[in-house]
Design an enzyme around this catalytic site. Structure first.
Site, short mmCIF file in Angstrom:
data_model
loop_
_atom_site.label_atom_id
_atom_site.label_comp_id
_atom_site.label_asym_id
_atom_site.label_seq_id
_atom_site.Cartn_x
_atom_site.Cartn_y
_atom_site.Cartn_z
N LYS A 161 0.87 -1.18 0.00
CA LYS A 161 0.00 0.00 0.00
C LYS A 161 0.91 1.22 0.00
O LYS A 161 1.47 1.61 1.03
CB LYS A 161 -0.88 -0.03 1.25
CG LYS A 161 -2.22 0.67 1.11
CD LYS A 161 -2.19 2.12 0.70
CE LYS A 161 -1.87 3.05 1.83
NZ LYS A 161 -1.77 4.46 1.43
N GLU A 235 9.07 1.58 10.98
CA GLU A 235 10.15 2.55 10.82
C GLU A 235 9.46 3.91 10.87
O GLU A 235 8.75 4.28 9.93
CB GLU A 235 10.89 2.29 9.50
CG GLU A 235 12.27 2.89 9.47
CD GLU A 235 12.24 4.33 9.04
OE1 GLU A 235 12.24 5.19 9.95
OE2 GLU A 235 12.18 4.59 7.84
N CYS A 269 13.18 10.87 7.39
CA CYS A 269 13.10 10.42 8.78
C CYS A 269 14.43 10.60 9.50
O CYS A 269 14.45 10.81 10.70
CB CYS A 269 12.62 8.98 8.85
SG CYS A 269 13.55 7.89 7.79
N GLU A 370 9.01 16.21 15.48
CA GLU A 370 9.46 16.06 14.10
C GLU A 370 8.74 17.10 13.23
O GLU A 370 7.51 17.13 13.17
CB GLU A 370 9.13 14.65 13.60
CG GLU A 370 9.68 14.37 12.22
CD GLU A 370 9.46 12.93 11.78
OE1 GLU A 370 8.31 12.46 11.88
OE2 GLU A 370 10.43 12.29 11.34
#
Ligand code: NDP
Length: 483
Positions: A161, A235, A269, A370
């Site tokens: 996906k 992750e 990331c 973040e």
């Protein structure tokens, strides 16, 4: 069955319509998982030799390489990243696929004959089954290939996906996989928004799930996976620090700090979005960082001079700019940037000027959360202990970078950092052999390397007794299995 609705994709750098993806539903996921299940339970892929699987994967790698310009164009257009970065992503995807092909030939378990004379233990390593892969929008082809070839090498069948914003390169790689000789049903793609992702995580016929994305969604995925207690690797986000000591090669460190945070528009990331710099060199170093940030060219992905591209979608642009305001409200000084870029070079694109925030306190949101944009938060430190405390003082633990020429310090600090990856005198660097993943809220499990491959396998212990069995229930000494 074809999905009924569609999701338009507008290029973030121009606003032009560049793609439309099927809006997959739980029903489509069910059909895809059914095909993968049948291919796993009855098809040739998990049963063929490792060498035969490797041959298919090597052909796939060659086809990805042969179609690199197309794949890079699709990712540059849909992500809004500079074309040359997208070209690097595709080269990385080829390397990962070739490396994973080798692992298919090396898949093996172990044998134990050292327990007692009559006992032989065989530990088989077998494919885990149907793998669900959910991928994000920042490195569509590259992150796909941090998962897909490893799952295939292990003998799993797969349902992917991709992100609703950037599905084209995944669809193209699936087409190339069929051309490479992957049997029917082994690789299935369902496009769409979070709904099919959720359905995949919940599906009881999926044995193993590998997800890359935000920590918020990662928690939902973990929750959804409890239906059949499938194995999950996540992750997730990061808040990496560049730690610059006064004994570093400061030219290299400057280059690395700027690359580390502005690479891929900061939508990464492992983006080194915090600079921790030693007080003795901070003022001079920071001046150079701000100058270098101002020299970066922000603009169209297909202009070879572009260093920094566009934000993925309007809501994300707003979020990034909001963080700059929050940073200023909480005491930071905006040294450069902090605003949207408009004008002829930027059309209607979603561009943010590379931003440097100085004087960021460790309790400030921009230090801890973040941002996922071109925003660097700067904090000063006195000694190595303080640098480690600051680096570790966030909920994330994906990656950190050390800039120093002192090997003792590098090793001490490297061991103390709570992150799955530590870069030393380089940043956002690595190799397919190196396992990748996070400590703390940055994730569970690893991808790439031998460890990443093993996420897609199961171990089975076969305990064999060859002599006369020692005793029966309630009589004799009984088997020694748990000695
Ligand atoms: P998400 O974590 O929401 O998306 C990642 C993938 O998960 C996409 O394919 C997404 O589909 C899918 N998804 C969404 N909801 C669910 C669900 N309930 N169950 C299963 N799958 C789901 O990231 P976003 O794209 O929304 O980005 C938000 C933030 O996440 C960013 O600002 C950034 O901070 C972080 N992020 C981190 C990444 C990393 O590399 N670690 C990568 C991307 C984002 P869809 O795209 O259709 O929503």
């Amino acid at each position: 069955m074809e999905p009924t609705g569609s999701i338009p994709r507008r290029a973030p750098a121009t606003g032009e319509l560049v793609a439309e993806f099927g809006a997959g539903t739980a029903h489509d996921v069910n059909a895809a998982v059914g095909a993968a299940r049948t291919a796993f339970d009855e098809g040739p892929w998990p049963r063929m030799s490792g060498l035969s699987r490797a041959e298919v994967l090597l052909r796939l790698a060659d086809l990805i390489a042969a179609n690199a310009s197309l794949l890079a164009r699709l990712d540059a257009e849909e992500v809004g990243k500079p074309l040359r970065l997208a070209e690097g992503d595709i080269a990385g995807a080829v390397g990962l696929t070739r490396y994973a092909a080798g692992l298919a030939t090396q898949m093996h378990g172990s044998t134990y004959t050292n327990h007692d004379a009559d006992f032989t233990g065989l530990v088989l390593r077998q494919p885990a089954g149907v793998a669900g892969l959910i991928t994000p929008w920042n490195f569509p082809a590259l992150i796909l290939c941090q998962k897909l070839p490893f799952a295939l090498a292990a003998g799993c069948t797969v349902v992917v996906k991709p992100s609703e914003f950037t599905s084209s390169s995944t669809l193209e790689i699936a087409r190339l996989a069929a051309e490479a000789g992957l049997p029917d049903g082994v690789l299935n793609v369902v496009t769409g928004d979070g709904q099919p992702g959720q359905a995949l995580a919940e599906h009881t016929a999926v044995d193993v799930l590998s997800f890359t994305g935000s920590t918020v969604t990662g928690r939902k995925v973990l929750d959804a996976s409890k239906t059949n207690l499938k194995r999950v690797s996540l992750e997730l986000g990061g808040k990496a620090a560049s730690i610059v000591f006064d004994d570093a090669d400061l030219d290299d460190a400057l280059d690395g700090v700027v690359y580390g945070v502005f690479f891929n528009q900061g939508e990464c990331c492992v983006s080194a979005s915090r600079l921790l710099v030693q007080e003795s060199i901070a003022d001079e170093f920071l001046e150079k960082v701000a100058e270098a940030a101002e020299r970066l060219r922000v603009g169209q992905p297909f202009d070879p001079a572009t260093d920094v591209g566009a934000m993925i979608h309007p809501g994300h642009l707003e979020k990034v700019l909001q963080y700059v305001s929050v940073g200023a409200q909480q005491g930071a000084t905006v040294l450069t940037g902090g605003h949207r870029l408009t004008g002829p070079a930027h059309d209607d694109g979603l561009f943010v000027a590379p931003t440097v925030l100085d004087g960021v306190r460790p309790d400030a949101r921009v230090f801890r959360e973040e941002i996922f944009g071109p925003v660097l938060s700067v904090t000063r430190f006195g000694d190595a202990d303080e640098a480690v405390r600051l680096a570790n003082g966030v909920e994330y633990g994906l990656a950190n970078t050390i800039w120093s020429k002192d090997i003792d310090k590098v090793l001490d600090v490297g061991k103390a950092l709570q992150s799955g990856t530590v870069y030393v005198n380089t940043t956002i660097d690595g190799a397919p052999q190196m396992p990748f993943g996070g400590y703390k809220a940055s994730g569970v499990g690893r991808e790439m390397g031998q460890a990443g491959f093993e996420e897609f396998t199961e171990l089975k212990s076969i305990n064999i007794r060859t002599g006369k069995r020692r005793g029966t229930l309630g009589l004799g000494a009984g088997p020694a299995a748990t000695d």
